[in-house]
Design a protein around this motif. Structure first.
Motif, PDB file in Angstrom:
ATOM      1  N   GLU A 165       0.841  -1.201   0.000  1.00 47.13           N
ATOM      2  CA  GLU A 165       0.000   0.000   0.000  1.00 47.13           C
ATOM      3  C   GLU A 165       0.875   1.250   0.000  1.00 47.13           C
ATOM      4  OE1 GLU A 165      -2.330   0.171   3.584  1.00 47.13           O
ATOM      5  OE2 GLU A 165      -0.661  -0.535   4.835  1.00 47.13           O
ATOM      6  N   ILE A 166       0.303   2.336  -0.461  1.00 50.87           N
ATOM      7  CA  ILE A 166       0.926   3.658  -0.405  1.00 50.87           C
ATOM      8  C   ILE A 166      -0.124   4.605   0.176  1.00 50.87           C
ATOM      9  CG2 ILE A 166       1.946   5.562  -1.715  1.00 50.87           C
ATOM     10  CD1 ILE A 166       2.807   3.504  -3.831  1.00 50.87           C
ATOM     11  N   PHE A 167       0.232   5.344   1.226  1.00 53.94           N
ATOM     12  CA  PHE A 167      -0.766   6.184   1.884  1.00 53.94           C
ATOM     13  C   PHE A 167      -0.088   7.341   2.614  1.00 53.94           C
ATOM     14  CE2 PHE A 167       0.545   2.907   4.811  1.00 53.94           C
ATOM     15  CZ  PHE A 167       0.635   3.531   6.040  1.00 53.94           C
ATOM     16  N   LEU A 168      -0.861   8.377   2.870  1.00 51.50           N
ATOM     17  CA  LEU A 168      -0.397   9.551   3.617  1.00 51.50           C
ATOM     18  C   LEU A 168      -0.911   9.458   5.043  1.00 51.50           C
ATOM     19  CD1 LEU A 168       0.964  12.420   3.479  1.00 51.50           C
ATOM     20  CD2 LEU A 168      -1.341  13.306   3.068  1.00 51.50           C
ATOM     21  N   SER A 169      -0.023   9.693   6.002  1.00 48.35           N
ATOM     22  CA  SER A 169      -0.424   9.689   7.411  1.00 48.35           C
ATOM     23  C   SER A 169       0.573  10.524   8.201  1.00 48.35           C
ATOM     24  CB  SER A 169      -0.472   8.252   7.949  1.00 48.35           C
ATOM     25  OG  SER A 169      -0.996   8.236   9.269  1.00 48.35           O
ATOM     26  N   LEU A 170       0.443  10.492   9.525  1.00 50.24           N
ATOM     27  CA  LEU A 170       1.458  11.056  10.395  1.00 50.24           C
ATOM     28  C   LEU A 170       2.454   9.964  10.744  1.00 50.24           C
ATOM     29  CD1 LEU A 170      -0.639  13.188  12.918  1.00 50.24           C
ATOM     30  CD2 LEU A 170       0.629  13.991  10.922  1.00 50.24           C
ATOM     31  N   GLN A 171       3.742  10.295  10.715  1.00 51.37           N
ATOM     32  CA  GLN A 171       4.741   9.321  11.153  1.00 51.37           C
ATOM     33  C   GLN A 171       4.545   9.106  12.649  1.00 51.37           C
ATOM     34  OE1 GLN A 171       6.558   6.696  11.460  1.00 51.37           O
ATOM     35  NE2 GLN A 171       7.924   7.232   9.762  1.00 51.37           N
ATOM     36  N   GLY A 172       4.294   7.861  13.029  1.00 47.52           N
ATOM     37  CA  GLY A 172       3.941   7.575  14.411  1.00 47.52           C
ATOM     38  C   GLY A 172       5.114   7.341  15.334  1.00 47.52           C
ATOM     39  N   GLU A 173       6.306   7.146  14.770  1.00 50.25           N
ATOM     40  CA  GLU A 173       7.465   6.836  15.616  1.00 50.25           C
ATOM     41  C   GLU A 173       8.755   7.243  14.916  1.00 50.25           C
ATOM     42  OE1 GLU A 173       7.169   2.583  16.250  1.00 50.25           O
ATOM     43  OE2 GLU A 173       6.203   2.383  14.300  1.00 50.25           O
ATOM     44  N   PHE A 188      12.205   7.226  25.085  1.00 49.00           N
ATOM     45  CA  PHE A 188      11.015   6.389  25.302  1.00 49.00           C
ATOM     46  C   PHE A 188       9.892   6.983  24.470  1.00 49.00           C
ATOM     47  CE2 PHE A 188       7.351   4.726  27.612  1.00 49.00           C
ATOM     48  CZ  PHE A 188       7.762   3.439  27.941  1.00 49.00           C
ATOM     49  N   GLN A 189       9.366   6.193  23.536  1.00 48.67           N
ATOM     50  CA  GLN A 189       8.458   6.780  22.549  1.00 48.67           C
ATOM     51  C   GLN A 189       7.245   5.888  22.303  1.00 48.67           C
ATOM     52  OE1 GLN A 189       9.523   6.995  18.189  1.00 48.67           O
ATOM     53  NE2 GLN A 189       9.718   9.156  18.653  1.00 48.67           N
ATOM     54  N   MET A 190       6.069   6.426  22.560  1.00 49.74           N
ATOM     55  CA  MET A 190       4.819   5.720  22.282  1.00 49.74           C
ATOM     56  C   MET A 190       4.501   5.818  20.786  1.00 49.74           C
ATOM     57  SD  MET A 190       4.027   4.934  25.438  1.00 49.74           S
ATOM     58  CE  MET A 190       2.281   4.573  25.503  1.00 49.74           C
ATOM     59  N   GLN A 191       3.695   4.879  20.299  1.00 44.25           N
ATOM     60  CA  GLN A 191       3.314   4.888  18.882  1.00 44.25           C
ATOM     61  C   GLN A 191       2.177   5.885  18.676  1.00 44.25           C
ATOM     62  OE1 GLN A 191       2.813   0.495  18.763  1.00 44.25           O
ATOM     63  NE2 GLN A 191       4.125   0.605  16.954  1.00 44.25           N
ATOM     64  N   LEU A 192       2.521   7.071  18.219  1.00 41.86           N
ATOM     65  CA  LEU A 192       1.573   8.180  18.108  1.00 41.86           C
ATOM     66  C   LEU A 192       0.381   7.830  17.229  1.00 41.86           C
ATOM     67  CD1 LEU A 192       0.882  11.191  18.594  1.00 41.86           C
ATOM     68  CD2 LEU A 192       2.275  11.711  16.577  1.00 41.86           C
ATOM     69  N   HIS A 193       0.624   7.151  16.118  1.00 41.97           N
ATOM     70  CA  HIS A 193      -0.472   6.872  15.189  1.00 41.97           C
ATOM     71  C   HIS A 193      -1.543   5.986  15.823  1.00 41.97           C
ATOM     72  CE1 HIS A 193       2.511   3.714  14.797  1.00 41.97           C
ATOM     73  NE2 HIS A 193       1.678   2.947  14.141  1.00 41.97           N
ATOM     74  N   LYS A 194      -1.121   5.083  16.723  1.00 43.24           N
ATOM     75  CA  LYS A 194      -2.097   4.228  17.399  1.00 43.24           C
ATOM     76  C   LYS A 194      -2.854   4.998  18.480  1.00 43.24           C
ATOM     77  CE  LYS A 194       0.153  -0.151  16.427  1.00 43.24           C
ATOM     78  NZ  LYS A 194       0.705  -1.421  16.994  1.00 43.24           N
ATOM     79  N   ILE A 195      -2.164   5.908  19.136  1.00 43.74           N
ATOM     80  CA  ILE A 195      -2.803   6.680  20.204  1.00 43.74           C
ATOM     81  C   ILE A 195      -3.911   7.573  19.644  1.00 43.74           C
ATOM     82  CG2 ILE A 195      -2.432   8.522  21.886  1.00 43.74           C
ATOM     83  CD1 ILE A 195       0.408   7.395  22.266  1.00 43.74           C
ATOM     84  N   ILE A 196      -3.662   8.193  18.495  1.00 46.93           N
ATOM     85  CA  ILE A 196      -4.651   9.116  17.927  1.00 46.93           C
ATOM     86  C   ILE A 196      -5.577   8.442  16.923  1.00 46.93           C
ATOM     87  CG2 ILE A 196      -3.159  11.103  18.328  1.00 46.93           C
ATOM     88  CD1 ILE A 196      -2.455  11.150  15.412  1.00 46.93           C
ATOM     89  N   GLY A 197      -5.292   7.171  16.610  1.00 48.44           N
ATOM     90  CA  GLY A 197      -6.211   6.400  15.784  1.00 48.44           C
ATOM     91  C   GLY A 197      -6.150   6.667  14.301  1.00 48.44           C
ATOM     92  N   VAL A 198      -4.932   6.871  13.780  1.00 46.19           N
ATOM     93  CA  VAL A 198      -4.767   6.975  12.328  1.00 46.19           C
ATOM     94  C   VAL A 198      -3.948   5.793  11.840  1.00 46.19           C
ATOM     95  CG1 VAL A 198      -4.930   9.487  12.345  1.00 46.19           C
ATOM     96  CG2 VAL A 198      -2.678   8.410  12.513  1.00 46.19           C
ATOM     97  N   LYS A 199      -3.954   5.570  10.552  1.00 49.03           N
ATOM     98  CA  LYS A 199      -3.264   4.429   9.967  1.00 49.03           C
ATOM     99  C   LYS A 199      -1.768   4.523  10.179  1.00 49.03           C
ATOM    100  CE  LYS A 199      -3.053   1.865   5.624  1.00 49.03           C
ATOM    101  NZ  LYS A 199      -3.777   0.671   6.032  1.00 49.03           N
TER     102      LYS A 199
END
Length: 202
Positions: free
Chosen positions: A5-13, A191-202
């Motif tokens: 897949e190819i998609f636009l999102s926020l880099q989560g980590e 120490f870094q949480m997965q931002l994309h999972k926290i805010i609910g984006v792909k």
């Protein structure tokens, strides 16, 4: 090359966390981590040419690109022309790899994020590749429990790592316990949480 897949999102980590990013997810992987959250990327994928991928990336109008998987370096010979083309067009490119394949050929065009596999993954990385990590690269330990943290500490103490080091908790694990380990051991990590999972984006 085989594209999942190819998609636009926020880099989560990683070092570009929070920035808009176009993700190119390649299909196929040589590992089967117990907590893998992209198993669908192990499927066959769609065959695309470099030109087709570039067209899709251009349509997203974003200067940051992440090449991930699966394990993208299984197709390293095919992605080199893509990396060069992205570089020539002024994109900032990062590659996320599981640390089992030599990434030397890609270093000219991209920063590397090497995911060192900890015991809970059920897999192992090639620690000799840590010697190739540059100051512009990063190393990520996905940690689920204190056993993972202890393993990661042994790797960090035993291998001088030039790049940024991240501790990324498995989503849903006991974050405070893992953070306490980092503090108690004075580990030189972010120490870094997965931002994309926290805010609910792909």
């Amino acid at each position: 090359m085989r594209i999942s897949e190819i998609f636009l999102s926020l880099q989560g980590e990683g070092i570009y966390q929070g920035k808009a990013c176009t993700f190119i997810r390649l299909a196929g992987c040589n590992l089967s981590c117990t907590w893998c959250d992209t198993r669908y990327a192990c499927s066959k994928g769609e065959e695309m040419t470099t030109e087709q991928v570039l067209e899709r990336v251009s349509a997203e109008d974003c200067s940051l690109v992440c090449i991930t998987g699966g394990e993208p370096l299984l197709q390293q010979d095919q992605i080199i022309p893509l990396l060069k083309a992205l570089w020539d067009r002024g994109y900032t490119v990062g590659i996320e790899t599981n640390g089992t394949i030599d990434f030397s050929a890609s270093e000219e065009y991209a920063s590397i994020c090497m995911d060192v596999k900890c015991p809970s993954s059920g897999e192992a990385s090639d620690l000799s590749l840590l010697d190739r990590i540059r100051i512009t690269d990063s190393v990520k330990f996905v940690v689920k429990d204190q056993q993972d943290c202890a393993y990661a500490e042994s790797v960090i103490r035993g291998h001088p790592i030039k790049g940024t080091i991240f501790f990324s908790p498995v989503f849903g694990s006991e974050y405070s316990t893992l953070a306490s380990f980092v503090l108690a051991r004075h580990l030189p990590v972010t120490f870094q949480m997965q931002l994309h999972k926290i805010i609910g984006v792909k």
